[in-house]
Design a protein around this motif. Structure first.
Motif, PDB file in Angstrom:
ATOM      1  N   ALA A   1      19.324   9.966   7.479  1.00 25.21           N
ATOM      2  CA  ALA A   1      20.076  11.026   6.627  1.00 25.21           C
ATOM      3  C   ALA A   1      21.328  11.319   7.573  1.00 25.21           C
ATOM      4  N   ASP A   2      22.326  12.166   6.924  1.00 28.64           N
ATOM      5  CA  ASP A   2      23.377  12.643   7.471  1.00 28.64           C
ATOM      6  C   ASP A   2      23.391  14.210   7.643  1.00 28.64           C
ATOM      7  N   LEU A   3      22.888  14.703   8.797  1.00 20.20           N
ATOM      8  CA  LEU A   3      22.945  16.004   9.208  1.00 20.20           C
ATOM      9  C   LEU A   3      23.723  16.457  10.249  1.00 20.20           C
ATOM     10  N   SER A   4      24.978  15.711  10.456  1.00 18.68           N
ATOM     11  CA  SER A   4      26.057  15.995  11.367  1.00 18.68           C
ATOM     12  C   SER A   4      26.548  17.418  10.980  1.00 18.68           C
ATOM     13  N   ARG A   5      26.661  18.092  12.124  1.00 16.76           N
ATOM     14  CA  ARG A   5      27.281  19.622  12.307  1.00 16.76           C
ATOM     15  C   ARG A   5      26.339  20.368  11.169  1.00 16.76           C
ATOM     16  N   ALA A   6      25.175  20.074  10.856  1.00 18.00           N
ATOM     17  CA  ALA A   6      24.337  20.851  10.276  1.00 18.00           C
ATOM     18  C   ALA A   6      23.829  21.889  11.064  1.00 18.00           C
ATOM     19  N   ASP A   7      23.273  23.180  10.483  1.00 17.96           N
ATOM     20  CA  ASP A   7      22.729  24.434  10.849  1.00 17.96           C
ATOM     21  C   ASP A   7      21.143  24.263  10.792  1.00 17.96           C
ATOM     22  N   LEU A   8      20.391  23.760  11.957  1.00 19.30           N
ATOM     23  CA  LEU A   8      18.931  23.740  11.903  1.00 19.30           C
ATOM     24  C   LEU A   8      18.335  24.673  12.984  1.00 19.30           C
ATOM     25  N   SER A   9      18.909  25.411  13.097  1.00 22.40           N
ATOM     26  CA  SER A   9      18.682  26.570  14.307  1.00 22.40           C
ATOM     27  C   SER A   9      17.163  27.125  13.682  1.00 22.40           C
ATOM     28  N   ARG A  10      16.226  27.290  14.530  1.00 20.76           N
ATOM     29  CA  ARG A  10      15.046  27.914  14.245  1.00 20.76           C
ATOM     30  C   ARG A  10      14.118  27.369  13.055  1.00 20.76           C
ATOM     31  N   ALA A  11      14.542  25.908  12.643  1.00 18.74           N
ATOM     32  CA  ALA A  11      13.939  25.368  11.675  1.00 18.74           C
ATOM     33  C   ALA A  11      12.703  24.784  12.309  1.00 18.74           C
ATOM     34  N   ASP A  12      11.873  24.364  11.356  1.00 15.70           N
ATOM     35  CA  ASP A  12      10.476  23.841  11.515  1.00 15.70           C
ATOM     36  C   ASP A  12      10.394  22.383  11.087  1.00 15.70           C
ATOM     37  N   LEU A  13      10.721  21.341  12.150  1.00 17.64           N
ATOM     38  CA  LEU A  13      10.679  19.891  11.918  1.00 17.64           C
ATOM     39  C   LEU A  13       9.618  19.258  12.704  1.00 17.64           C
ATOM     40  N   SER A  14       8.438  19.828  12.790  1.00 16.10           N
ATOM     41  CA  SER A  14       7.299  19.592  13.454  1.00 16.10           C
ATOM     42  C   SER A  14       6.828  18.314  12.615  1.00 16.10           C
ATOM     43  N   ASP A  15       6.561  17.022  13.388  1.00 18.09           N
ATOM     44  CA  ASP A  15       6.111  15.883  12.722  1.00 18.09           C
ATOM     45  C   ASP A  15       7.071  15.383  11.748  1.00 18.09           C
ATOM     46  N   ALA A  16       8.269  15.634  11.623  1.00 18.29           N
ATOM     47  CA  ALA A  16       9.223  14.881  10.845  1.00 18.29           C
ATOM     48  C   ALA A  16       9.574  13.745  11.251  1.00 18.29           C
ATOM     49  N   ASN A  17      10.088  13.048  10.208  1.00 17.09           N
ATOM     50  CA  ASN A  17      10.812  11.689  10.444  1.00 17.09           C
ATOM     51  C   ASN A  17      12.133  11.803  10.352  1.00 17.09           C
TER      52      ASN A  17
END
Length: 380
Positions: free
Chosen positions: A55-71
């Motif tokens: 995926a294209d998540l360039s410059r995205a704001d993922l602060s404090r996000a839960d990405l545990s076990d994510a691909n």
């Protein structure tokens, strides 16, 4: 349109319509492989177990996000904000995280092999047990980062900032760490064999028990570093600064020490034949510490007396200790090694004589090297 997003399909539809703000979205387990989400605001979102590969998540704001076990394998996260995000066990292999902000993020056990973390901010992040083999971390900020047990084999850490980082038990074999800042870092029991540490700053670092065989430490700053019990066999320390470093029980066979600087250096229970034979010669900036074990292990070195003289040891001490070591029976000298040390102690007059010499110069018989005063202890 301001409602909370609860599915991947809804997210893509609203993103296509021009919306970019999706804070606290509930996207756990979402299928977003190959999605275009550049500049999206997903701060505080739940993306646990989500598939964001490619995926294209360039410059995205993922602060404090839960990405545990994510691909997130192969995902573009360049310039993204992942500060304080949870990414334990996430798959980020081959991902582009250049210039990303990962300060304070939890990446414990994450897969980051061959990922690009060029100039990324990882200060205070948890990368314990993470796989960073072959990753590009050049210029990255790893200030006080937890890299306990991490795999950094063949990683590129050129000019990276690892100030006071915890690398205990990590694997840095064949890694490029040249010109990096490792001042005060914990590298005890770390595998750094074959690594390039040219001109690296290891001031006050803990390298006790580290495997540095074949490593390039030329022109490195090791002042005040603890290298006790380290394996430096075949390492290149040409031009390195070893002032006030601890080298007791370290291995130096085939190591290169040309133009190394010594001052207040602990050289206890080591065979310093490579140091004595260094070309160019070792630079003695002042006295360093030796003991009778050093004399025994280096006794067959042709330049031993000259080496001791240039450290500032009094000639009477040199002659007495060298002659005492040479007076040992040949069979006892040949069997000398750390495991047979007790045998040597029992049969050698050098044991008692060295103790009396220490006492005569102001060192109590029971003193340990770490308690010695530079102005009063038995130094070479």
């Amino acid at each position: 349109m301001g409602d909370r997003v609860t599915s991947g399909q809804e997210l893509l539809a609203r993103y296509t319509a021009g919306e970019r703000a999706f804070p606290d979205a509930d996207l756990s387990g979402a299928k977003l492989s190959g999605a275009d989400l550049a500049d999206a605001n997903l701060s505080g979102a739940d993306l646990a177990d989500a598939n964001l590969s490619g995926a294209d998540l360039s410059r995205a704001d993922l602060s404090r996000a839960d990405l545990s076990d994510a691909n997130l394998s192969g995902t573009d996260l360049s310039d993204a904000n992942l500060s304080g995000a949870d990414l334990p066990r996430a798959d980020l292999s081959g991902a582009d995280l250049s210039d990303a902000n990962l300060s304070g993020a939890d990446l414990s056990g994450a897969k980051l092999s061959k990922a690009s973390l060029y100039r990324a901010n990882l200060s205070g992040a948890d990368l314990s047990e993470a796989n960073l083999s072959g990753a590009n971390l050049s210029g990255a900020n790893l200030d006080r980062t937890n890299l306990f047990g991490a795999n950094l084999s063949a990683a590129n850490l050129l000019k990276a900032d690892l100030l006071e980082a915890d690398l205990f038990g990590a694997n840095l074999s064949s890694a490029t760490v040249s010109q990096a800042n490792l001042a005060g870092a914990s590298l005890a029991d770390t595998d750094i064999s074959g690594a390039k540490l040219y001109n690296a700053d290891l001031f006050g670092a803990d390298l006790s028990g580290a495997k540095l065989s074949g490593a390039d430490l030329s022109h490195a700053t090791l002042s005040g570093a603890d290298l006790s019990g380290a394996d430096l066999s075949g390492a290149d320390l040409s031009g390195a600064d070893l002032t006030r470093a601890r080298l007791d029980r370290a291995r130096f066979d085939r190591a290169r020490f040309g133009n190394v600087q010594l001052l207040g250096t602990m050289l206890l229970d080591v065979d310093l034949s490579p140091l004595c034979a260094a070309d160019p010669s070792v630079r003695h900036l002042g006295p360093s510490y030796v003991d009778y074990k050093f004399i025994l292990r280096s006794i067959r070195t042709p330049n031993l007396k000259d080496f001791l003289t240039r450290t500032g040891m009094l000639e009477v001490f040199i002659e007495y200790n060298v002659d005492s070591a040479l007076s040992l029976r040949t069979d006892v000298l040949k069997c000398y090694n750390p495991r047979s040390l007790a045998t040597v102690h029992q049969t050698s007059p050098l044991r008692a004589n060295s103790m009396s010499l220490c006492t005569a110069t102001g060192l109590p018989r029971s003193s340990s090297p770490s308690m010695r005063s530079p102005g009063r202890s038995y130094t070479a």
